[in-house]
Scaffold this motif. Structure first.
Motif, mmCIF file in Angstrom:
data_model
loop_
_atom_site.group_PDB
_atom_site.id
_atom_site.type_symbol
_atom_site.label_atom_id
_atom_site.label_comp_id
_atom_site.label_asym_id
_atom_site.label_seq_id
_atom_site.Cartn_x
_atom_site.Cartn_y
_atom_site.Cartn_z
ATOM 1 N N THR A 66 -41.158 -108.812 -18.344
ATOM 2 C CA THR A 66 -39.916 -108.799 -17.569
ATOM 3 C C THR A 66 -40.275 -108.960 -16.106
ATOM 4 O O THR A 66 -41.106 -108.221 -15.571
ATOM 5 C CB THR A 66 -39.125 -107.499 -17.790
ATOM 6 O OG1 THR A 66 -38.858 -107.362 -19.183
ATOM 7 C CG2 THR A 66 -37.810 -107.521 -17.024
ATOM 8 N N GLU A 67 -39.624 -109.955 -15.476
ATOM 9 C CA GLU A 67 -39.915 -110.274 -14.082
ATOM 10 C C GLU A 67 -38.659 -110.139 -13.231
ATOM 11 O O GLU A 67 -37.554 -110.383 -13.710
ATOM 12 C CB GLU A 67 -40.471 -111.703 -13.978
ATOM 13 C CG GLU A 67 -41.754 -111.859 -14.777
ATOM 14 C CD GLU A 67 -42.200 -113.298 -14.941
ATOM 15 O OE1 GLU A 67 -43.414 -113.510 -15.095
ATOM 16 O OE2 GLU A 67 -41.343 -114.204 -14.954
ATOM 17 N N GLN A 68 -38.852 -109.763 -11.991
ATOM 18 C CA GLN A 68 -37.766 -109.551 -11.033
ATOM 19 C C GLN A 68 -37.853 -110.630 -9.957
ATOM 20 O O GLN A 68 -38.912 -110.803 -9.342
ATOM 21 C CB GLN A 68 -37.912 -108.172 -10.385
ATOM 22 C CG GLN A 68 -36.981 -107.907 -9.221
ATOM 23 C CD GLN A 68 -35.591 -107.526 -9.673
ATOM 24 O OE1 GLN A 68 -35.441 -106.770 -10.630
ATOM 25 N NE2 GLN A 68 -34.585 -108.052 -9.007
ATOM 26 N N LEU A 69 -36.765 -111.350 -9.721
ATOM 27 C CA LEU A 69 -36.717 -112.333 -8.651
ATOM 28 C C LEU A 69 -36.645 -111.594 -7.319
ATOM 29 O O LEU A 69 -35.732 -110.799 -7.094
ATOM 30 C CB LEU A 69 -35.508 -113.254 -8.822
ATOM 31 C CG LEU A 69 -35.347 -114.377 -7.813
ATOM 32 C CD1 LEU A 69 -36.534 -115.333 -7.860
ATOM 33 C CD2 LEU A 69 -34.042 -115.130 -8.073
ATOM 34 N N GLU A 70 -37.607 -111.826 -6.461
ATOM 35 C CA GLU A 70 -37.666 -111.155 -5.158
ATOM 36 C C GLU A 70 -37.031 -112.004 -4.064
ATOM 37 O O GLU A 70 -36.354 -111.491 -3.185
ATOM 38 C CB GLU A 70 -39.119 -110.851 -4.788
ATOM 39 C CG GLU A 70 -39.868 -109.998 -5.791
ATOM 40 C CD GLU A 70 -39.384 -108.570 -5.834
ATOM 41 O OE1 GLU A 70 -38.803 -108.090 -4.842
ATOM 42 O OE2 GLU A 70 -39.575 -107.911 -6.883
ATOM 43 N N LYS A 71 -37.308 -113.314 -4.105
ATOM 44 C CA LYS A 71 -36.807 -114.214 -3.069
ATOM 45 C C LYS A 71 -36.683 -115.608 -3.669
ATOM 46 O O LYS A 71 -37.567 -116.063 -4.390
ATOM 47 C CB LYS A 71 -37.773 -114.244 -1.882
ATOM 48 C CG LYS A 71 -37.341 -115.149 -0.760
ATOM 49 C CD LYS A 71 -38.368 -115.154 0.366
ATOM 50 C CE LYS A 71 -37.956 -116.150 1.433
ATOM 51 N NZ LYS A 71 -38.959 -116.300 2.467
ATOM 52 N N PHE A 72 -35.576 -116.281 -3.365
ATOM 53 C CA PHE A 72 -35.368 -117.649 -3.824
ATOM 54 C C PHE A 72 -34.856 -118.461 -2.642
ATOM 55 O O PHE A 72 -33.886 -118.077 -1.995
ATOM 56 C CB PHE A 72 -34.350 -117.694 -4.966
ATOM 57 C CG PHE A 72 -34.179 -119.076 -5.542
ATOM 58 C CD1 PHE A 72 -34.944 -119.483 -6.612
ATOM 59 C CD2 PHE A 72 -33.270 -119.968 -4.986
ATOM 60 C CE1 PHE A 72 -34.803 -120.760 -7.140
ATOM 61 C CE2 PHE A 72 -33.122 -121.247 -5.510
ATOM 62 C CZ PHE A 72 -33.891 -121.638 -6.586
ATOM 63 N N ASP A 73 -35.512 -119.584 -2.348
ATOM 64 C CA ASP A 73 -35.094 -120.461 -1.260
ATOM 65 C C ASP A 73 -35.139 -121.894 -1.767
ATOM 66 O O ASP A 73 -36.193 -122.533 -1.773
ATOM 67 C CB ASP A 73 -36.017 -120.275 -0.051
ATOM 68 C CG ASP A 73 -35.535 -121.028 1.184
ATOM 69 O OD1 ASP A 73 -34.809 -122.031 1.034
ATOM 70 O OD2 ASP A 73 -35.908 -120.621 2.295
ATOM 71 N N GLY A 74 -34.001 -122.384 -2.232
ATOM 72 C CA GLY A 74 -33.918 -123.729 -2.769
ATOM 73 C C GLY A 74 -34.210 -124.798 -1.733
ATOM 74 O O GLY A 74 -34.799 -125.829 -2.044
ATOM 75 N N GLU A 75 -33.805 -124.569 -0.502
ATOM 76 C CA GLU A 75 -34.050 -125.546 0.556
ATOM 77 C C GLU A 75 -35.545 -125.685 0.853
ATOM 78 O O GLU A 75 -36.064 -126.787 1.015
ATOM 79 C CB GLU A 75 -33.302 -125.142 1.827
ATOM 80 C CG GLU A 75 -33.344 -126.205 2.900
ATOM 81 C CD GLU A 75 -32.455 -125.853 4.074
ATOM 82 O OE1 GLU A 75 -32.920 -126.030 5.208
ATOM 83 O OE2 GLU A 75 -31.309 -125.404 3.847
ATOM 84 N N ALA A 76 -36.244 -124.562 0.898
ATOM 85 C CA ALA A 76 -37.699 -124.574 1.133
ATOM 86 C C ALA A 76 -38.476 -124.832 -0.157
ATOM 87 O O ALA A 76 -39.694 -124.944 -0.131
ATOM 88 C CB ALA A 76 -38.146 -123.257 1.763
ATOM 89 N N GLN A 77 -37.788 -124.890 -1.279
ATOM 90 C CA GLN A 77 -38.366 -125.136 -2.600
ATOM 91 C C GLN A 77 -39.451 -124.116 -2.947
ATOM 92 O O GLN A 77 -40.589 -124.453 -3.269
ATOM 93 C CB GLN A 77 -38.896 -126.572 -2.693
ATOM 94 C CG GLN A 77 -37.793 -127.596 -2.510
ATOM 95 C CD GLN A 77 -38.265 -129.029 -2.585
ATOM 96 O OE1 GLN A 77 -39.383 -129.364 -2.241
ATOM 97 N NE2 GLN A 77 -37.379 -129.885 -3.043
ATOM 98 N N THR A 78 -39.056 -122.843 -2.939
ATOM 99 C CA THR A 78 -39.979 -121.768 -3.254
ATOM 100 C C THR A 78 -39.232 -120.563 -3.815
ATOM 101 O O THR A 78 -38.060 -120.343 -3.491
ATOM 102 C CB THR A 78 -40.787 -121.353 -1.999
ATOM 103 O OG1 THR A 78 -41.785 -120.408 -2.376
ATOM 104 C CG2 THR A 78 -39.910 -120.783 -0.914
ATOM 105 N N TYR A 79 -39.899 -119.826 -4.681
ATOM 106 C CA TYR A 79 -39.381 -118.526 -5.092
ATOM 107 C C TYR A 79 -40.540 -117.565 -5.333
ATOM 108 O O TYR A 79 -41.658 -117.970 -5.630
ATOM 109 C CB TYR A 79 -38.424 -118.600 -6.298
ATOM 110 C CG TYR A 79 -39.001 -119.025 -7.623
ATOM 111 C CD1 TYR A 79 -39.668 -118.110 -8.446
ATOM 112 C CD2 TYR A 79 -38.810 -120.317 -8.105
ATOM 113 C CE1 TYR A 79 -40.154 -118.484 -9.689
ATOM 114 C CE2 TYR A 79 -39.287 -120.697 -9.356
ATOM 115 C CZ TYR A 79 -39.957 -119.782 -10.138
ATOM 116 O OH TYR A 79 -40.432 -120.140 -11.373
ATOM 117 N N THR A 80 -40.242 -116.276 -5.156
ATOM 118 C CA THR A 80 -41.216 -115.209 -5.330
ATOM 119 C C THR A 80 -40.652 -114.201 -6.320
ATOM 120 O O THR A 80 -39.464 -113.894 -6.290
ATOM 121 C CB THR A 80 -41.508 -114.512 -3.983
ATOM 122 O OG1 THR A 80 -42.044 -115.492 -3.082
ATOM 123 C CG2 THR A 80 -42.487 -113.367 -4.133
#
Length: 136
Positions: free
Chosen positions: A57-71
């Motif tokens: 099970t993983e938790q989305l910490e940060k999503f930035d579609g414009e910068a094309q990255t997620y943590t």
């Protein structure tokens, strides 16, 4: 704290690569080691089932579609590690894209080098398959 980083160049526009890998729930579409992924809690968590039956099970910490990255971080797993935090990023490199998957974690109950090699192999398997998928 241990670190793993795998990066590959893909002969396709960054936007095309991001469309494939950028979905928080898209891992089974491009990683052959992932059998299933289901979003939970309004999409902030995903339950990933690996082909060997392991569930994480993983938790989305940060999503930035414009910068094309997620943590994201792992919040529940049988893996012998804690404080796992990972970032997936797609960058434009001319007409191609660079995909970088990096992680930090603390080993618990297994040798650090063994875990580093295992995660590196898992990330490389996914990125190698991504390259094949984009080439068609």
């Amino acid at each position: 704290m241990a670190k793993v980083t795998v990066e590959t160049k893909v002969a396709a526009p960054a936007e095309e690569v991001w469309r494939l890998v950028g979905g928080w729930d898209a891992l089974p579409l491009w990683h052959p080691g992932v059998a299933d992924s289901a979003l939970e809690e309004g999409g902030h968590k995903r339950r990933v089932k690996l082909t060997d039956g392991t569930e994480i099970t993983e938790q989305l910490e940060k999503f930035d579609g414009e910068a094309q990255t997620y943590t994201y971080s792992i919040v529940a797993s049988p893996l012998p590690l804690t404080q796992y935090r990972s970032t997936l990023t797609v960058r434009r490199e001319g007409d191609a894209a660079s995909v970088r998957w990096s992680t930090t974690f603390t080993p618990t109950g297994a040798p650090e080098q063994e875990l580093v090699e295992s995660l590196r192999a898992f990330y490389q398997e996914g990125l190698s398959n991504l390259t094949r998928l984009v080439r068609g």
